[in-house]
Design a protein around this motif. Structure first.
Motif, mmCIF file in Angstrom:
data_model
loop_
_atom_site.group_PDB
_atom_site.id
_atom_site.type_symbol
_atom_site.label_atom_id
_atom_site.label_comp_id
_atom_site.label_asym_id
_atom_site.label_seq_id
_atom_site.Cartn_x
_atom_site.Cartn_y
_atom_site.Cartn_z
ATOM 1 N N THR A 277 -12.306 -36.373 -34.266
ATOM 2 C CA THR A 277 -12.945 -37.327 -35.172
ATOM 3 C C THR A 277 -12.632 -38.754 -34.759
ATOM 4 N N ASP A 278 -11.352 -39.010 -34.503
ATOM 5 C CA ASP A 278 -10.888 -40.323 -34.064
ATOM 6 C C ASP A 278 -9.572 -40.118 -33.323
ATOM 7 N N PRO A 279 -9.483 -40.499 -32.051
ATOM 8 C CA PRO A 279 -8.237 -40.300 -31.302
ATOM 9 C C PRO A 279 -7.019 -40.919 -31.974
ATOM 10 N N ALA A 280 -7.228 -41.972 -32.771
ATOM 11 C CA ALA A 280 -6.110 -42.612 -33.459
ATOM 12 C C ALA A 280 -5.495 -41.699 -34.518
ATOM 13 N N TRP A 281 -6.227 -40.690 -34.941
ATOM 14 C CA TRP A 281 -5.747 -39.757 -35.970
ATOM 15 C C TRP A 281 -5.133 -38.493 -35.369
ATOM 16 N N SER A 282 -4.969 -38.465 -34.077
ATOM 17 C CA SER A 282 -4.382 -37.294 -33.420
ATOM 18 C C SER A 282 -2.917 -37.126 -33.822
ATOM 19 N N LEU A 283 -2.482 -35.873 -33.865
ATOM 20 C CA LEU A 283 -1.073 -35.581 -34.094
ATOM 21 C C LEU A 283 -0.359 -35.646 -32.750
ATOM 22 N N THR A 284 0.758 -36.346 -32.703
ATOM 23 C CA THR A 284 1.519 -36.527 -31.466
ATOM 24 C C THR A 284 2.956 -36.056 -31.664
ATOM 25 N N VAL A 285 3.708 -36.012 -30.585
ATOM 26 C CA VAL A 285 5.107 -35.613 -30.693
ATOM 27 C C VAL A 285 5.894 -36.596 -31.548
ATOM 28 N N THR A 286 5.368 -37.805 -31.719
ATOM 29 C CA THR A 286 6.072 -38.828 -32.498
ATOM 30 C C THR A 286 5.725 -38.738 -33.977
ATOM 31 N N ASN A 287 4.430 -38.750 -34.300
ATOM 32 C CA ASN A 287 4.062 -38.799 -35.726
ATOM 33 C C ASN A 287 4.046 -37.440 -36.413
ATOM 34 N N ALA A 288 4.232 -36.351 -35.676
ATOM 35 C CA ALA A 288 4.221 -35.018 -36.288
ATOM 36 C C ALA A 288 5.605 -34.381 -36.328
ATOM 37 N N SER A 289 6.631 -35.090 -35.841
ATOM 38 C CA SER A 289 7.948 -34.472 -35.689
ATOM 39 C C SER A 289 8.813 -34.629 -36.935
ATOM 40 N N SER A 290 9.875 -33.833 -36.999
ATOM 41 C CA SER A 290 10.861 -33.945 -38.063
ATOM 42 C C SER A 290 11.788 -35.126 -37.787
ATOM 43 N N SER A 291 12.745 -35.324 -38.673
ATOM 44 C CA SER A 291 13.688 -36.430 -38.507
ATOM 45 C C SER A 291 14.620 -36.164 -37.328
ATOM 46 N N ALA A 292 15.227 -37.218 -36.832
ATOM 47 C CA ALA A 292 16.141 -37.093 -35.692
ATOM 48 C C ALA A 292 17.318 -36.187 -36.032
ATOM 49 N N TYR A 293 17.803 -36.258 -37.282
ATOM 50 C CA TYR A 293 18.929 -35.415 -37.694
ATOM 51 C C TYR A 293 18.548 -33.928 -37.632
ATOM 52 N N THR A 294 17.343 -33.600 -38.124
ATOM 53 C CA THR A 294 16.879 -32.212 -38.093
ATOM 54 C C THR A 294 16.775 -31.708 -36.661
ATOM 55 N N LEU A 295 16.195 -32.514 -35.786
ATOM 56 C CA LEU A 295 16.037 -32.114 -34.385
ATOM 57 C C LEU A 295 17.388 -31.951 -33.688
ATOM 58 N N GLU A 296 18.353 -32.820 -34.038
ATOM 59 C CA GLU A 296 19.678 -32.714 -33.433
ATOM 60 C C GLU A 296 20.379 -31.435 -33.880
ATOM 61 N N LEU A 297 20.273 -31.113 -35.175
ATOM 62 C CA LEU A 297 20.883 -29.888 -35.690
ATOM 63 C C LEU A 297 20.243 -28.654 -35.049
ATOM 64 N N MET A 298 18.927 -28.667 -34.935
ATOM 65 C CA MET A 298 18.224 -27.554 -34.298
ATOM 66 C C MET A 298 18.647 -27.379 -32.845
ATOM 67 N N SER A 299 18.894 -28.479 -32.176
ATOM 68 C CA SER A 299 19.283 -28.417 -30.767
ATOM 69 C C SER A 299 20.618 -27.707 -30.588
ATOM 70 N N TRP A 300 21.579 -27.982 -31.475
ATOM 71 C CA TRP A 300 22.874 -27.314 -31.384
ATOM 72 C C TRP A 300 22.748 -25.821 -31.683
ATOM 73 N N VAL A 301 21.932 -25.475 -32.670
ATOM 74 C CA VAL A 301 21.723 -24.062 -32.999
ATOM 75 C C VAL A 301 21.073 -23.326 -31.823
ATOM 76 N N ALA A 302 20.046 -23.966 -31.235
ATOM 77 C CA ALA A 302 19.357 -23.350 -30.092
ATOM 78 C C ALA A 302 20.289 -23.185 -28.908
ATOM 79 N N LEU A 303 21.177 -24.155 -28.698
ATOM 80 C CA LEU A 303 22.113 -24.102 -27.578
ATOM 81 C C LEU A 303 23.046 -22.901 -27.683
ATOM 82 N N VAL A 304 23.411 -22.539 -28.911
ATOM 83 C CA VAL A 304 24.346 -21.431 -29.123
ATOM 84 C C VAL A 304 23.638 -20.079 -29.071
ATOM 85 N N PHE A 305 22.508 -19.962 -29.776
ATOM 86 C CA PHE A 305 21.914 -18.638 -29.986
ATOM 87 C C PHE A 305 20.890 -18.223 -28.927
#
Length: 335
Positions: A277-305
């Protein structure tokens, strides 16, 4: 590398792992109709994936869960806009699992034939629909300023997406034929090799067309490299199959799957769901992502399991690595 970029890569790896493993899984289910000549040979094919099919589906659950946690806007738009095809895939996976478990619960010919038919269709439909879904993700769909899907089911049935479905269907069936050649003995092994030779040529034709179309639509230099790797690996798989090197052929068909999926994600980045519809309305890795804290916590969990899960699944494949044939299928007990 930013954490949202890292999680885009990790999600791409999870989907690649799922398509690599479930791809030959679907292929075996499809080939139960084309490759097996009797009930005993169908059982041989089903037994090649019997110990691993449910473990392969864990990759889908993990990929979906990671998308939900790392990119909630992507997950919400994707699952609301693609509701019907994804629901159909889910129903197929449920029925397919039941079919694997229930098929051997009774000795009646009609009972087994009905469940075998279910296995065929519930393998074929997801193999096709996953290609349709991912082709639409790369191509883009109608999304408004509120990040909501505004199209309908017919918007998903465009020529590019349908071609993508044909590619995944033929590629997974080719991958499954090579797995069957690697895991079976006797006549069925030879028929699997011959079927792989034909399927590989068909796959090469449609895959080159689809990946070339993708490059024209939204490709980049890195995605072009991945496309070249996919084509080279596919040709290598055909050559190895012709030479009777089933292990190399299967490994190279897996590399084809991995490189093809990588090319799609590379062509998509930094978007996760483009808006037509409009490229400006596209979902990107920046505007569609969770908070930095959530991503950091997920990274530690993924590293272990993650190493634990991958290690356990690798051990499972090692335990069940031997070939099987009709001589390993016991005769039914007559009462």
């Amino acid at each position: 590398m930013e954490l949202h970029d890292l999680w885009f890569v990790l999600i791409a790896v999870l989907w690649t792992g799922y398509f690599f493993l479930e791809g030959f899984d679907f292929g075996i289910g499809i080939l139960t109709r084309a490759l097996a000549r009797d009930e005993k040979e169908r059982r041989v094919l089903i037994n090649t994936i019997g110990p691993v099919w449910d473990g392969n589906e864990v990759w889908l659950l993990t990929a979906g869960g990671a998308t939900f946690a790392a990119f909630p806007e992507w997950y919400a738009t994707l699952f609301s806009g693609f509701y019907l095809p994804l629901l159909l895939i889910l129903v197929c996976l449920i029925v397919r699992g039941v079919a694997f478990e229930y098929r051997a619960k009774r000795d009646g010919e009609r009972w087994k034939r009905n469940w075998e038919t279910a296995i065929f269709w519930t393998s074929l439909l997801p193999a096709f629909l996953w290609g349709v879904a991912f082709a639409n993700i790369v191509r883009g769909v109608p999304i408004d300023a509120d990040k909501e899907f505004t199209g309908g089911v017919l918007d998903l049935l465009n020529p590019y997406a349908l071609l993508g479905g044909v590619v995944t269907l033929t590629l997974f069936t080719f991958h499954g034929a090579l797995f069957a050649a690697l895991k079976t003995l006797g006549d069925i092994r030879e028929r699997a090799r011959r079927a792989a030779g034909v399927l590989g040529l068909v796959t090469a034709a449609v895959a080159v067309l689809f990946l070339g179309w993708t490059q024209v639509l939204t490709g980049s230099g890195t995605s072009a490299v991945a496309v070249a790797v996919a084509v080279a690996a596919l040709l290598g798989a055909l050559a190895a199959n012709r030479a009777g090197r089933e292990g190399w052929a299967f490994a190279l068909s897996g590399a084809t799957v991995a490189a093809a999926v990588a090319s799609l994600f590379l062509a998509l980045f930094p978007d996760v769901m483009p808006s037509t519809t409009d490229p400006a309305w596209s979902l990107t890795v920046t505007n569609a992502s969770s908070s930095a804290y959530t991503l950091e916590l997920m990274s530690w969990v993924a590293l272990v399991f993650t190493p634990l899960v991958v290690g356990y699944q690798a051990w499972t494949y090692w335990v069940f690595r031997k070939r099987i044939g009709t001589q390993h299928i016991p005769e039914p007990v007559r009462h």
